[in-house]
Every structure is written in structure tokens, then in C-alpha cells.
Design an enzyme around this catalytic site. Structure first.
Site, mmCIF file in Angstrom:
data_model
loop_
_atom_site.group_PDB
_atom_site.id
_atom_site.type_symbol
_atom_site.label_atom_id
_atom_site.label_comp_id
_atom_site.label_asym_id
_atom_site.label_seq_id
_atom_site.Cartn_x
_atom_site.Cartn_y
_atom_site.Cartn_z
ATOM 1 N N GLU A 11 0.794 -1.232 0.000
ATOM 2 C CA GLU A 11 0.000 0.000 0.000
ATOM 3 C C GLU A 11 0.826 1.281 0.000
ATOM 4 O O GLU A 11 0.466 2.256 -0.648
ATOM 5 C CB GLU A 11 -0.936 0.072 1.221
ATOM 6 C CG GLU A 11 -2.035 -0.956 1.224
ATOM 7 C CD GLU A 11 -1.701 -2.052 2.195
ATOM 8 O OE1 GLU A 11 -0.537 -2.500 2.188
ATOM 9 O OE2 GLU A 11 -2.588 -2.477 2.944
ATOM 10 N N ASP A 97 -2.259 -5.210 3.323
ATOM 11 C CA ASP A 97 -2.508 -5.595 4.716
ATOM 12 C C ASP A 97 -3.456 -6.780 4.800
ATOM 13 O O ASP A 97 -4.251 -7.040 3.888
ATOM 14 C CB ASP A 97 -3.092 -4.411 5.501
ATOM 15 C CG ASP A 97 -2.071 -3.302 5.713
ATOM 16 O OD1 ASP A 97 -0.874 -3.601 5.638
ATOM 17 O OD2 ASP A 97 -2.480 -2.158 5.951
ATOM 18 N N ASP A 99 -6.051 -7.360 6.749
ATOM 19 C CA ASP A 99 -7.425 -7.193 7.215
ATOM 20 C C ASP A 99 -8.354 -7.041 6.007
ATOM 21 O O ASP A 99 -7.950 -7.174 4.853
ATOM 22 C CB ASP A 99 -7.532 -6.008 8.165
ATOM 23 C CG ASP A 99 -7.074 -4.700 7.517
ATOM 24 O OD1 ASP A 99 -6.767 -4.701 6.307
ATOM 25 O OD2 ASP A 99 -7.017 -3.682 8.219
ATOM 26 N N GLU A 101 -9.779 -4.408 4.744
ATOM 27 C CA GLU A 101 -9.421 -3.292 3.878
ATOM 28 C C GLU A 101 -8.288 -3.694 2.941
ATOM 29 O O GLU A 101 -8.322 -3.403 1.735
ATOM 30 C CB GLU A 101 -9.018 -2.095 4.740
ATOM 31 C CG GLU A 101 -9.147 -0.751 4.052
ATOM 32 C CD GLU A 101 -10.589 -0.294 3.956
ATOM 33 O OE1 GLU A 101 -10.846 0.577 3.101
ATOM 34 O OE2 GLU A 101 -11.443 -0.806 4.703
ATOM 35 N N TYR A 324 1.420 -5.610 12.886
ATOM 36 C CA TYR A 324 0.302 -4.892 12.284
ATOM 37 C C TYR A 324 -0.547 -4.221 13.349
ATOM 38 O O TYR A 324 -0.877 -4.826 14.365
ATOM 39 C CB TYR A 324 -0.547 -5.860 11.449
ATOM 40 C CG TYR A 324 -1.561 -5.155 10.590
ATOM 41 C CD1 TYR A 324 -1.172 -4.139 9.725
ATOM 42 C CD2 TYR A 324 -2.902 -5.503 10.648
ATOM 43 C CE1 TYR A 324 -2.094 -3.487 8.932
ATOM 44 C CE2 TYR A 324 -3.835 -4.860 9.852
ATOM 45 C CZ TYR A 324 -3.427 -3.851 9.001
ATOM 46 O OH TYR A 324 -4.350 -3.204 8.231
ATOM 47 N N ARG A 326 -3.665 -2.809 13.232
ATOM 48 C CA ARG A 326 -5.136 -2.844 13.233
ATOM 49 C C ARG A 326 -5.572 -4.256 13.611
ATOM 50 O O ARG A 326 -5.585 -5.155 12.778
ATOM 51 C CB ARG A 326 -5.700 -2.447 11.875
ATOM 52 C CG ARG A 326 -5.459 -0.980 11.549
ATOM 53 C CD ARG A 326 -6.235 -0.523 10.319
ATOM 54 N NE ARG A 326 -5.969 0.879 10.038
ATOM 55 C CZ ARG A 326 -5.052 1.339 9.190
ATOM 56 N NH1 ARG A 326 -4.286 0.460 8.550
ATOM 57 N NH2 ARG A 326 -4.878 2.624 9.000
ATOM 58 N N HIS A 371 -4.425 -11.640 13.647
ATOM 59 C CA HIS A 371 -4.391 -12.786 14.544
ATOM 60 C C HIS A 371 -3.377 -12.637 15.670
ATOM 61 O O HIS A 371 -3.057 -13.599 16.335
ATOM 62 C CB HIS A 371 -4.101 -14.039 13.726
ATOM 63 C CG HIS A 371 -5.074 -14.233 12.617
ATOM 64 N ND1 HIS A 371 -6.405 -14.454 12.826
ATOM 65 C CD2 HIS A 371 -4.908 -14.212 11.273
ATOM 66 C CE1 HIS A 371 -7.023 -14.569 11.660
ATOM 67 N NE2 HIS A 371 -6.140 -14.422 10.707
#
Length: 896
Positions: A11, A97, A99, A101, A324, A326, A371
């Protein structure tokens, strides 16, 4: 993997640079810079699409809720560069990422780039950016998870439907340019409801008595608990209406008079120890950070807003310092547990590490974003000392916070003893019991590394803290040195801060880790919530918006309903729910027996009384109204005798933007109305310009202005943008709208005032700014002590002020809040001072901060001596050692 060329898409450019260092020359690592496409607003749709099924929302609600996507204008070059790079590679890794998103970004990249069918496409995921994690991710790729993409796409479509259906209602009934959002409206409602509680709150006054008792060893303080057999009421016994709660009806409420009578009756009476209890104290460490808890602690300890904390965390993650950021999981991997335990043992000693690893369970049943909890990256953590030369400012402070929390989570419990003593005083026919409690930490355990912060307590009850009690035994008689009556008033529930609002959203299951920061930021950017210090204060517009939604769209600001929507999205992410079916039931409803959908609710809205929605009764016939240009109070016109004047226009007064809703009492509203009588008062004519000077009351407070003449009849009109602006000047704090004179007004309009010219030819002016009066010379400024100095300061005085070193915002030293005698150890005077982070005790060498529950007036000389002695016994705080090297290569990692 070897041979050929490989394209890896992430990203952000910072993430691309970090990952690029861990891969060979055969890998090309490029960044999409976030999402490359989105659902356009209707006005940006292609002309041929505007009249079709996508014209209203950018989503075809009649055919499976199919969204129409376009590449964002600022991403067209990025897409072109990615397509060009794709031509010369042998496979494609989508490494966004992990997740929802990130999964959606990967899917959009695949849909937009359209690689050849023969080109292998692999989804690459990792939760930290280290060499081992990246190499491991290359060997364990997977397909794009369509269920995660559906969940993110559904969230985006839900937000579009809610916003585009409800926002026009707000425009028509309240004010143009307002917006309603699926989560932001619920967050706004939380803040407004808390302010309503504060507005309805009635303070209750109560008194208690603090006693100072002494053994042969030392003295301590205790508070009265019962008087003549009846329990004494404290702050927590009162309801918000100022009355005692039902469970506290038997408690006696001491008044100033009754407390002083009690002190007089018990003066000279010895205190007998009637109860003494000691029990073990154990405290467990907090779980590792989730997104929510990180934002809360960053707010409490580092004074970082949710958006700022996430921006810093993003930079730390992309540069390989943390995992990560989030996530709503508190789980640590086995390698992280080993690293935490090893580091705790190495730094603090093996006795600080429990025999078995600690395992934390997620409170949220559907923890799904990632996780693992947020922790330092790698299988051996870098200590704050290790990164001190690489990180600075907020990045270093946030990394240190994450490191401490992670290591502490695997350390031993803090151990100690909690002691409670009850004393009885009896004299003549009066008796009273006093109680004191204190906790002594005998083994700090995880507290050696980290202690979790707390939000402000509503009642401020003393929880004992680390207060030591002297050795005593039941039946022992103590000296009663002093009995002091203390008056208190109950306080309204505290306003939300960014941290406590995030916590409230999390507790109700509203939103997800990736949305908290943006939600809190959005309600502020929209003007629904304003910041006063760290507190979040709702605007009057927010009151009107929330009232309209509560009365006509209750479902969409209902906390349980919003949380259930999150649960449905979780089911969709697991593949247990159809995207189209859920959106259909949400928008159209589920039939006659089911809940009404969004569309029929808007279609059947009927007439809304906009005036009622925008009105709030203040009392005594005064009403607050939310107007197009701000809030104002209104009352029917009255004569000098107070009688209503039939047919007259109502009295109105602007409400200043800095006046919080709970501060707009009837008395405050009357003052505004009284002041408004002078609104528009003509003070006279400026002899220099010939223009009338008028005193007015505006949204930002009272001010004076000149009235420019209207164009003569037949004279060509000048465009508004080119018309001269009238001079204006805000009144000083010492001035009043009703008494301001023409001479004073002309002085205000003369600002900025030229004081003179310095030797180098630079002009010095006196001005009034947002932060008070000041002098300005080029780009150099100096604060003035009073507003009146702007009109009186001479050139010589200004030069003398500039000759002094600049204090850079430091004010003159404040006098001490309290003087407490001399410390027997340092032989220096003990005082309580007001510091940047609150009051503290000091003897000039050792400082001890007071807790939020401790009051300055309650700190005695003996208590101060004990606190200073305990602080000295702990020794100075250890500072992280900095690594020193003879040479250091220039870092190639760019900070975000």
C-alpha cells in the site's frame, strides 16, 4: 524463490522500501498508495451513467447492489506505472494488509490491472515486516479471500446508502452541508447523550470530616464513616438529580454546620482502634495492545489523538518496528511470548517472570482483523535503548509504550498487602467512626516495566493507593491530632475524551479497529464535536442532528442495531451470509412482519417540524435555536416591567461558540439576552473616516466595527470579492458591550498599533491575537502581560522586552499552592506546586506527583514527608542507555 522477475505490490512507499530491503534484486516492490479506485459520488459519474440505475448512489440497488467503481483521478499515474511494471515480470504478489481493507485493495488491484491469465497471482500476507516474516510469507501464499472482500464492500455500500439517504434530510431540516454516517452518527449520539446528562445534572453539597491520628511512629489521615451509628453519605450516594439514591436513603448527609458541630463535640477525644484488617493484594498485568487499547493509552500517557496515534503506529509498522497495528486480538505468538519472557528475565531478573507463560483471551467473540496483538516486531525485541538512535519524538514514545506493555504482559503479578483500619471516637453522647485504607506493594512484578493508565473517575473516591499505615493493634488508643470538616459538591459525569469514546464504541461492539480513529476524527471534522482540552464537547448542531435521527430514524442510531450490523459483517467475512441478501433486507426491509428498511423509512417520512427539531428549551420561556449561521437564544419581548409585549419581535442573542451546552443555564441565557440589547448600538462617528462605529455581539463574542457607506444611487456596483472590508476589533476582557465608548472603540480599531522602528529599521507593532496580546517584529514575537499594554507600551519598553531571552512559551514561575514546613532529610522547605501535569510535592530536589483523587488542601506536612521519603527510597528513574558507536551509516528509511 529464485529465477525470473517478480512484482510485489503493497500500500505505501515506506512499506515498499522496507520490504524491498529484505528481497533480492529480482523483486520489484511498488506501492498502490492505498485504494486505487472507489465508488464515485453521483456528480462524478460519466454522463451516460447519471440517468441509469447507478445515478443516485453509484450503486445499482435494483440489481444485486452492484457498485460502480472508477479509478481515482490521483491514482491514474500509479495504475499506469503498475501496469507497465506488470509487463516484464513472471508473477504478481499482492502484499497488502491482512485485514478486510487490505483484502479489498488487493482485489481492486487485480480487477484494475487485469494481468494475463497465464501470469501467476499470489496473495501474500504477514503481520510484521521483518526479514523472516517476509521470507515466510513468500512461501505461504494463498488466493484472495472473496468473503473478506464482500464484507468490506458491503460496509462501503452501507455507508453510501445511509449517508446519501439521510444527509439530504439534514440539509432540508437543519443546515446545508451536514452529513449522516452509519457509525459517526452513533458516536455523535454518545457525546450528545453525555452532555444531556450534564445539562440535567443537579449538584448536591455534602460535608465530611478528615481526622489526623498518630501512633508513636507516625501519623496518618482517615475519613469519617459513621456518626452516631448512621453511615455518612459520600459523593457516590447521590443521584444525578441531587437526591440520595434509593439504596442510600438511610445515610446521613452532613452539612457545614453539622460537621463543625461534630468536630467541636469530638475535639480532644482519643481514637481507639476497633477494627484492623490486612489481606494480600495481587494485581495482574494488562493484556497486550489491541488497536483500541493502544489508542486509549496513547491518549492518556502520550496525549496523542486517535488519528495521530494510528498515523505514528502505521509508520512504525511500515518501517519494521512493530506488528500490524489494526487488530482486536490480544493473542501473542509463541515466538513473541518467548521474546517477552526472555527480555523480562534479562532486564529485571528471573523472579519477575512467572513459571508458565500468560495466555490472554479476546473479549470480543469475533476478533478478526488480525491474529496477533500489537507488539515489537521480530523474535527478539529491540529495547527502547536499541532504537533511541533510530526513532525520535512520537515514534520513539509510542514504540516504548508498546514495548513496555508487551514485556509487562508476560511478567509476574504485583504483590502487596492492603490494610484497613477503623477508629472509634466517643465523647459525651457523640460517637463517630473513621476509616483509612492503604496498599503497600511488596513485590512490584510487572509494575517494574509498565502500569496501565486510567480514565478520570467521576466521584474521585480515594482508593487507598500506595499509602502506608503505621503498625497498630486492635484496642490500641491513638492521639487525635486534628479534625477538619471538608465541603464537597457532586460533579456531573465526565465528558468523553477520544480515548474514552473509543472505549465506549468498542464496549458496545460498534465499528472495528480500523474505523475507530477515522470515526473520532470525522465527528470533529464535521463540526459535530469540538475539543476543549482533551474533552469532547458536542455542538448545538449535533443536538439537532441527533434529535432528528432519534425521532425519525431511531433504528440507525440504536447502539444494539449498529452492533448487530457489525456482527452481520463478521458473518459475511466468514462466508456465512450473502452480501446481496443482507443489503436487500437492510435497504428494502424484510416484509410486513420484519423491520422497516431504509428506503421505505425515508419514503414514508412525512412532515418534520424543522423549528421543533432545532429548538431546545432552556427554561423560563427561553429557547435555544440552531440557525443557519449558528445557535442563538430567543425569548418573547418584554417591557421594563417584565410584562409580555404583544406583537413585538422576540428578543434574540447569539450564543458564543466557546460556550459549552451544559454551561448555557437560564442565568447565562439571561445575561446573553441582556447584553444583546446593546447589539447594534451606535457609538458615534469616526472623525477621521466619517464612518459610523457600531458595537455588536457576534458568534465569537462582542466586537466593534465601522459601517461602510452604501453605493450612491446609479453608481456601478463593485463585486463582493473586491469590496473593502470594514475594520473590526474584539472587545478586551475588561470591556463590556453595554459600556464601551467611542474612544475605546477607535483604539481597538487602530490595532495593530505601530510602536516604533528598531535600529535595524524593522517595524515593531502591538497586536491582539488568538493567544493574547503580543509584540511583533518581523517574524519575532513577544507576549505582553496585559491587553492594555497594546495601547501604552513605548518603543524603549518594547526594545527592552526584545533584549531579554525568548522564553518559548514558558510563563513566569507560579507561587506555590501550599507550604508545608521543612523536610527532615533534605532540610529544605516542602511546597506543593502546580506543574504541567498537575500539582506535585517537592523539596526542590525530589518531586512526587499527586494522584487525581488527592486534594492539595488534604495533604499535611507528615503526609508530604512520607511521600518524599518513599520516593527517595525507590531511587531515581532508570533512563534507557543510548548505544554509542564510532560511526553510523545514514539511515535509508524515510520517515512517514
Amino acid at each position: 524463490m529464485t529465477g525470473g522477475r517478480h512484482l510485489v505490490i503493497v500500500e505505501s512507499p515506506a512499506k515498499a522500501r522496507t520490504i524491498g530491503r529484505y528481497l533480492g534484486d529480482e523483486y520489484i516492490v511498488l506501492a498502490s498508495v492505498g485504494h486505487i479506485r472507489d465508488i464515485p459520488v453521483p456528480r462524478d459519474l460519466p454522463a451516460e451513467m447519471k440517468k441509469g440505475p447507478y445515478g443516485k448512489f453509484g450503486v445499482d440497488v435494483e440489481n444485486g447492489f452492484d457498485p460502480y467503481y472508477v479509478v481515482s483521478a490521483d491514482k491514474k499515474k500509479t495504475v499506469a506505472d503498475l501496469k507497465k511494471a506488470l509487463k516484464d515480470v513472471d508473477d504478481l504478489y499482492l502484499a497488502t494488509d491482512e485485514d478486510r481493507e487490505g483484502e479489498a485493495i488487493a482485489w481492486h488491484l487485480l480487477e484494475t490491472l487485469k494481468p494475463k491469465k497465464s501470469l501467476p497471482v499470489k496473495r501474500m500476507v504477514f503481520h510484521e515486516i521483518t526479514r523472516d516474516a517476509i521470507q515466510g510469507a513468500l512461501s505461504n501464499t494463498r488466493e484472495i479471500d472473496g468473503s473478506l472482500v464482500d464484507a468490506q464492500e458491503t460496509r462501503r455500500i452501507l455507508d453510501r446508502l445511509v449517508g446519501f439517504e439521510l444527509s439530504p434530510v439534514l440539509w432540508r431540516k437543519i443546515k446545508p452541508s451536514l452529513s449522516a454516517g452509519r457509525v459517526q452518527s452513533v458516536a455523535t449520539r454518545l457525546v450528545v447523550e453525555r452532555e444531556r446528562e450534564r445539562m440535567a445534572f443537579v449538584a448536591a453539597d455534602y460535608w465530611d470530616v478528615t481526622g489526623t491520628f498518630a501512633t508513636e511512629e507516625s501519623a496518618f489521615t482517615a475519613k469519617v464513616q459513621t456518626v452516631d451509628g448512621s453511615r455518612v453519605a459520600s459523593g457516590s450516594d447521590f443521584a444525578d438529580d441531587g437526591t440520595l439514591k434509593p439504596r442510600s436513603q438511610g445515610a446521613v448527609v452532613l452539612t457545614e454546620e453539622s460537621s463543625r458541630v461534630l468536630v467541636e463535640a469530638l475535639t480532644g477525644a482519643p481514637a481507639q482502634v476497633t477494627s484492623l484488617e490486612s489481606k494480600p493484594y495481587t494485581r495482574r498485568p494488562a493484556a497486550p495492545f489491541t488497536t483500541s487499547s493502544l489508542q486509549q493509552e496513547a491518549s492518556r500517557k502520550l496525549r496523542l489523538g486517535a488519528r495521530q496515534a494510528m498515523r505514528v503506529a502505521q509508520s512504525l509498522y511500515e518501517n519494521g518496528y512493530i506488528t500490524y497495528m489494526r487488530t482486536d486480538s490480544v493473542t501473542l505468538s509463541s515466538e513473541a511470548i518467548r521474546a517477552s519472557r526472555a527480555q523480562a528475565s534479562e532486564l529485571y531478573g528471573s523472579q519477575y517472570v512467572p513459571d508458565t507463560p500468560r495466555v490472554y483471551q479476546n473479549r470480543a467473540q469475533s476478533a478478526q482483523e488480525a491474529h496477533e496483538a500489537i507488539r515489537p516486531a521480530g523474535d527478539r525485541f529491540r529495547t527502547p535503548a536499541d532504537v533511541a538512535g533510530q526513532l525520535s519524538g512520537d515514534e520513539f514514545r509510542l514504540y516504548e509504550l508498546i514495548w513496555k506493555r508487551t514485556v509487562a504482559s508476560q511478567m509476574a503479578d504485583a504483590k502487596g498487602t492492603t490494610s484497613t483500619v477503623e477508629l472509634t471516637l466517643a465523647k459525651d453522647d457523640r460517637t463517630a467512626t473513621f476509616r483509612a485504607a492503604g496498599t503497600v506493594i511488596t513485590f512490584r512484578g510487572f509494575l517494574a516495566a509498565y502500569e496501565e493508565g486510567r480514565d478520570a473517575s467521576r466521584y474521585g473516591e480515594d482508593e487507598g493507593g500506595d499509602k502506608r499505615l503505621p503498625q497498630m493493634s486492635e484496642g490500641q488508643e491513638l492521639e487525635t491530632r486534628e479534625l477538619t470538616p471538608d465541603g464537597h459538591s457532586t460533579t456531573p459525569p465526565p465528558r468523553y475524551t477520544e480515548a474514552s469514546l473509543v472505549r465506549a464504541l468498542e464496549e458496545r461492539g460498534i465499528g472495528r479497529p480500523s474505523t475507530y480513529a477515522s470515526t473520532v476524527a470525522t465527528v470533529q471534522d464535521r463540526g459535530y464535536v469540538l475539543r476543549r482540552g482533551t474533552a469532547l464537547v458536542p455542538s448545538w448542531v449535533a443536538f439537532a442532528v441527533v434529535r432528528l435521527l432519534e425521532e425519525h430514524f431511531e433504528t440507525y442510531v440504536d447502539y444494539d442495531f449498529t452492533a448487530q450490523m457489525e456482527e452481520q459483517l463478521d458473518r459475511m467475512a466468514r462466508g456465512d451470509l450473502s452480501r446481496a441478501d443482507y443489503l436487500r433486507s437492510f435497504y428494502y426491509g424484510t416484509g410486513e412482519d420484519g423491520p422497516l428498511g431504509l428506503k421505505p423509512m425515508v419514503d414514508d417520512l412525512g412532515d418534520i417540524d424543522a423549528r421543533a427539531i432545532n429548538s431546545i428549551e432552556i427554561g423560563e420561556g427561553i429557547t435555544l435555536r440552531v440557525g443557519r449561521y449558528g445557535a442563538y437564544v430567543e425569548r418573547a419581548a418584554r417591557g421594563e416591567d417584565g410584562e409580555l409585549i404583544e406583537g413585538a419581535d422576540p428578543q434574540r442573542a447569539n450564543v458564543p461558540d466557546d460556550l459549552a451546552p451544559d454551561e448555557l443555564t437560564v442565568e447565562a441565557a439571561k445575561e446573553l439576552l441582556e447584553r444583546a440589547k446593546d447589539d447594534g448600538r451606535v457609538l458615534g462617528t469616526d472623525p477621521a473616516s466619517g464612518h459610523e462605529i457600531v458595537a455588536k455581539d457576534g458568534r465569537f463574542g462582542p466586537y466593534v466595527t465601522e459601517v461602510l457607506p452604501e453605493p450612491a444611487e446609479g453608481e456601478k456596483k463593485v463585486p463582493k470579492s473586491k469590496q473593502p472590508k470594514p475594520r473590526t476589533g474584539s472587545l478586551l476582557k475588561s470591556q463590556d458591550l453595554s459600556s464601551i465608548t467611542l474612544e475605546e472603540a477607535l483604539a481597538l480599531l487602530s490595532l495593530p498599533r505601530v510602536v516604533g522602528t528598531d535600529e535595524d529599521g524593522t517595524e515593531i507593532t502591538a497586536q491582539n491575537g488568538r493567544y493574547g496580546p503580543y509584540l511583533k517584529k518581523g517574524t519575532d514575537s513577544r507576549s505582553l502581560e496585559t491587553e492594555e499594554q497594546m495601547f501604552t507600551i513605548t518603543l524603549d519598553e518594547a526594545k527592552a522586552l526584545y533584549a531579554q531571552p525568548k522564553t518559548r512559551g514558558r510563563a513566569a514561575a507560579k507561587p506555590p499552592l501550599k507550604e508545608l514546613g521543612t523536610d527532615p532529610t533534605s532540610e529544605k522547605p516542602i511546597v506543593i506546586k502546580d506543574g504541567r501535569f498537575g500539582p506535585y510535592i517537592t523539596d526542590g530536589t525530589t518531586n512526587v506527583s499527586l494522584r487525581a483523587t488527592e486534594k492539595v488542601e488534604e495533604i499535611t506536612e507528615q503526609v508530604a514527608i512520607e511521600k518524599l521519603a518513599e520516593k527517595r527510597a525507590k531511587g531515581p528513574a532508570k533512563k534507557p542507555a543510548r548505544r554509542t558507536t564510532t560511526t553510523r551509516k545514514k539511515s535509508t528509511t524515510a520517515k512517514k
